[in-house]
Scaffold this motif. Structure first.
Motif, PDB file in Angstrom:
ATOM      1  N   LEU A   3      43.775 -44.704  96.036  1.00 19.92           N
ATOM      2  CA  LEU A   3      43.729 -43.650  97.050  1.00 19.92           C
ATOM      3  C   LEU A   3      42.440 -42.832  96.998  1.00 19.92           C
ATOM      4  CD1 LEU A   3      45.146 -42.191  99.342  1.00 19.92           C
ATOM      5  CD2 LEU A   3      46.268 -40.750  97.658  1.00 19.92           C
ATOM      6  N   PHE A   4      41.986 -42.445  95.787  1.00 19.54           N
ATOM      7  CA  PHE A   4      40.763 -41.634  95.737  1.00 19.54           C
ATOM      8  C   PHE A   4      39.533 -42.425  96.147  1.00 19.54           C
ATOM      9  CE2 PHE A   4      39.355 -43.340  91.728  1.00 19.54           C
ATOM     10  CZ  PHE A   4      40.502 -43.505  90.959  1.00 19.54           C
ATOM     11  N   LYS A   5      39.517 -43.731  95.899  1.00 19.84           N
ATOM     12  CA  LYS A   5      38.387 -44.548  96.348  1.00 19.84           C
ATOM     13  C   LYS A   5      38.361 -44.598  97.877  1.00 19.84           C
ATOM     14  CE  LYS A   5      36.262 -49.103  96.041  1.00 19.84           C
ATOM     15  NZ  LYS A   5      36.274 -50.417  95.387  1.00 19.84           N
ATOM     16  N   ILE A   6      39.523 -44.773  98.490  1.00 15.63           N
ATOM     17  CA  ILE A   6      39.624 -44.776  99.950  1.00 15.63           C
ATOM     18  C   ILE A   6      39.164 -43.440 100.516  1.00 15.63           C
ATOM     19  CG2 ILE A   6      41.235 -44.859 101.898  1.00 15.63           C
ATOM     20  CD1 ILE A   6      42.904 -46.828 100.143  1.00 15.63           C
ATOM     21  N   LYS A   7      39.606 -42.336  99.894  1.00 15.35           N
ATOM     22  CA  LYS A   7      39.218 -40.991 100.349  1.00 15.35           C
ATOM     23  C   LYS A   7      37.707 -40.796 100.262  1.00 15.35           C
ATOM     24  CE  LYS A   7      42.600 -38.090 101.255  1.00 15.35           C
ATOM     25  NZ  LYS A   7      42.723 -37.482 102.562  1.00 15.35           N
ATOM     26  N   ILE A   8      37.106 -41.257  99.180  1.00  7.16           N
ATOM     27  CA  ILE A   8      35.645 -41.133  99.025  1.00  7.16           C
ATOM     28  C   ILE A   8      34.939 -41.911 100.127  1.00  7.16           C
ATOM     29  CG2 ILE A   8      33.667 -41.761  97.575  1.00  7.16           C
ATOM     30  CD1 ILE A   8      35.471 -41.122  95.128  1.00  7.16           C
ATOM     31  N   LEU A   9      35.341 -43.165 100.343  1.00  4.43           N
ATOM     32  CA  LEU A   9      34.691 -44.000 101.360  1.00  4.43           C
ATOM     33  C   LEU A   9      34.860 -43.437 102.770  1.00  4.43           C
ATOM     34  CD1 LEU A   9      35.545 -47.542  99.972  1.00  4.43           C
ATOM     35  CD2 LEU A   9      33.307 -46.431  99.997  1.00  4.43           C
ATOM     36  N   GLU A  10      36.002 -42.832 103.049  1.00  2.00           N
ATOM     37  CA  GLU A  10      36.258 -42.268 104.376  1.00  2.00           C
ATOM     38  C   GLU A  10      35.541 -40.939 104.609  1.00  2.00           C
ATOM     39  OE1 GLU A  10      40.512 -41.958 104.580  1.00  2.00           O
ATOM     40  OE2 GLU A  10      40.738 -44.026 105.266  1.00  2.00           O
ATOM     41  N   ALA A  41      27.816 -49.278 100.213  1.00  2.00           N
ATOM     42  CA  ALA A  41      28.014 -50.653  99.741  1.00  2.00           C
ATOM     43  C   ALA A  41      28.353 -50.685  98.254  1.00  2.00           C
ATOM     44  CB  ALA A  41      26.762 -51.491 100.025  1.00  2.00           C
ATOM     45  N   VAL A  42      27.649 -49.898  97.464  1.00  3.66           N
ATOM     46  CA  VAL A  42      27.916 -49.861  96.020  1.00  3.66           C
ATOM     47  C   VAL A  42      29.308 -49.303  95.751  1.00  3.66           C
ATOM     48  CG1 VAL A  42      27.230 -48.808  93.822  1.00  3.66           C
ATOM     49  CG2 VAL A  42      25.485 -49.757  95.337  1.00  3.66           C
ATOM     50  N   LEU A  43      29.657 -48.200  96.418  1.00  2.06           N
ATOM     51  CA  LEU A  43      30.988 -47.612  96.229  1.00  2.06           C
ATOM     52  C   LEU A  43      32.083 -48.589  96.638  1.00  2.06           C
ATOM     53  CD1 LEU A  43      30.367 -43.979  97.512  1.00  2.06           C
ATOM     54  CD2 LEU A  43      30.742 -44.681  95.140  1.00  2.06           C
ATOM     55  N   GLU A  44      31.859 -49.296  97.723  1.00  2.00           N
ATOM     56  CA  GLU A  44      32.853 -50.238  98.226  1.00  2.00           C
ATOM     57  C   GLU A  44      33.058 -51.417  97.269  1.00  2.00           C
ATOM     58  OE1 GLU A  44      33.838 -51.599 102.677  1.00  2.00           O
ATOM     59  OE2 GLU A  44      31.849 -52.211 101.982  1.00  2.00           O
ATOM     60  N   LYS A  45      31.971 -51.920  96.682  1.00  2.00           N
ATOM     61  CA  LYS A  45      32.037 -53.079  95.791  1.00  2.00           C
ATOM     62  C   LYS A  45      32.540 -52.733  94.389  1.00  2.00           C
ATOM     63  CE  LYS A  45      28.334 -55.842  97.807  1.00  2.00           C
ATOM     64  NZ  LYS A  45      27.010 -56.426  97.585  1.00  2.00           N
ATOM     65  N   ASP A  47      34.726 -51.601  91.366  1.00  2.00           N
ATOM     66  CA  ASP A  47      36.149 -51.565  91.040  1.00  2.00           C
ATOM     67  C   ASP A  47      36.578 -50.141  90.680  1.00  2.00           C
ATOM     68  OD1 ASP A  47      38.531 -51.858  89.031  1.00  2.00           O
ATOM     69  OD2 ASP A  47      38.392 -53.784  90.074  1.00  2.00           O
ATOM     70  N   VAL A  48      37.817 -49.785  91.018  1.00  3.58           N
ATOM     71  CA  VAL A  48      38.317 -48.423  90.780  1.00  3.58           C
ATOM     72  C   VAL A  48      38.324 -48.046  89.307  1.00  3.58           C
ATOM     73  CG1 VAL A  48      39.667 -48.199  92.888  1.00  3.58           C
ATOM     74  CG2 VAL A  48      40.725 -49.157  90.851  1.00  3.58           C
ATOM     75  N   TYR A  59      32.386 -40.154  88.554  1.00  5.52           N
ATOM     76  CA  TYR A  59      31.152 -40.764  88.084  1.00  5.52           C
ATOM     77  C   TYR A  59      31.305 -42.274  88.232  1.00  5.52           C
ATOM     78  CZ  TYR A  59      30.212 -36.156  86.257  1.00  5.52           C
ATOM     79  OH  TYR A  59      29.998 -34.798  86.140  1.00  5.52           O
ATOM     80  N   VAL A  60      30.822 -42.799  89.347  1.00 10.57           N
ATOM     81  CA  VAL A  60      31.018 -44.204  89.692  1.00 10.57           C
ATOM     82  C   VAL A  60      29.862 -45.021  89.122  1.00 10.57           C
ATOM     83  CG1 VAL A  60      31.353 -45.840  91.563  1.00 10.57           C
ATOM     84  CG2 VAL A  60      32.181 -43.476  91.807  1.00 10.57           C
ATOM     85  N   SER A  61      30.175 -45.900  88.166  1.00 14.60           N
ATOM     86  CA  SER A  61      29.147 -46.721  87.525  1.00 14.60           C
ATOM     87  C   SER A  61      29.209 -48.145  88.041  1.00 14.60           C
ATOM     88  CB  SER A  61      29.342 -46.728  86.011  1.00 14.60           C
ATOM     89  OG  SER A  61      29.195 -45.430  85.495  1.00 14.60           O
ATOM     90  N   ASN A  62      28.037 -48.681  88.385  1.00 16.34           N
ATOM     91  CA  ASN A  62      27.940 -50.049  88.860  1.00 16.34           C
ATOM     92  C   ASN A  62      26.792 -50.723  88.119  1.00 16.34           C
ATOM     93  OD1 ASN A  62      26.861 -52.289  90.574  1.00 16.34           O
ATOM     94  ND2 ASN A  62      28.677 -51.760  91.775  1.00 16.34           N
TER      95      ASN A  62
END
Length: 88
Positions: A3-10, A41-45, A47-48, A59-62
């Protein structure tokens, strides 16, 4: 998708100053739209499991793109983007 990943992307948003900060930290010269496309693109790819929330930020690490994106958990505003220091 969590849910929080969806909220961030939206709801992802930016301040005027963050574009310059991102270019400075990544040593790039991207336009606003290029930055927004790359971040999305990075946020979407990513993993949660790489979306830890510490205090008021995510803190989203890729590692594929070698960056860490800091996102405010209340406003979903991008705070900064840093290079991940690879350990030898």
């Amino acid at each position: 998708m969590n849910l929080f990943k969806i909220k961030i992307l939206e709801n992802i948003c930016y301040t005027e100053l963050v574009y310059g900060r991102i270019n400075k930290k990544l040593k790039t010269n991207f336009t606003k739209s290029e930055i927004e496309e790359m971040i999305f693109a990075v946020l979407e790819k990513t993993d949660v499991k790489y979306y830890p929330k510490i205090g008021k930020n995510f803190y989203v690490s890729n590692t594929e793109h070698n960056i860490k994106i800091t996102v405010n958990s209340n406003t979903y505003r991008i705070i900064t983007v840093d290079r991940i220091n690879k350990k030898l």
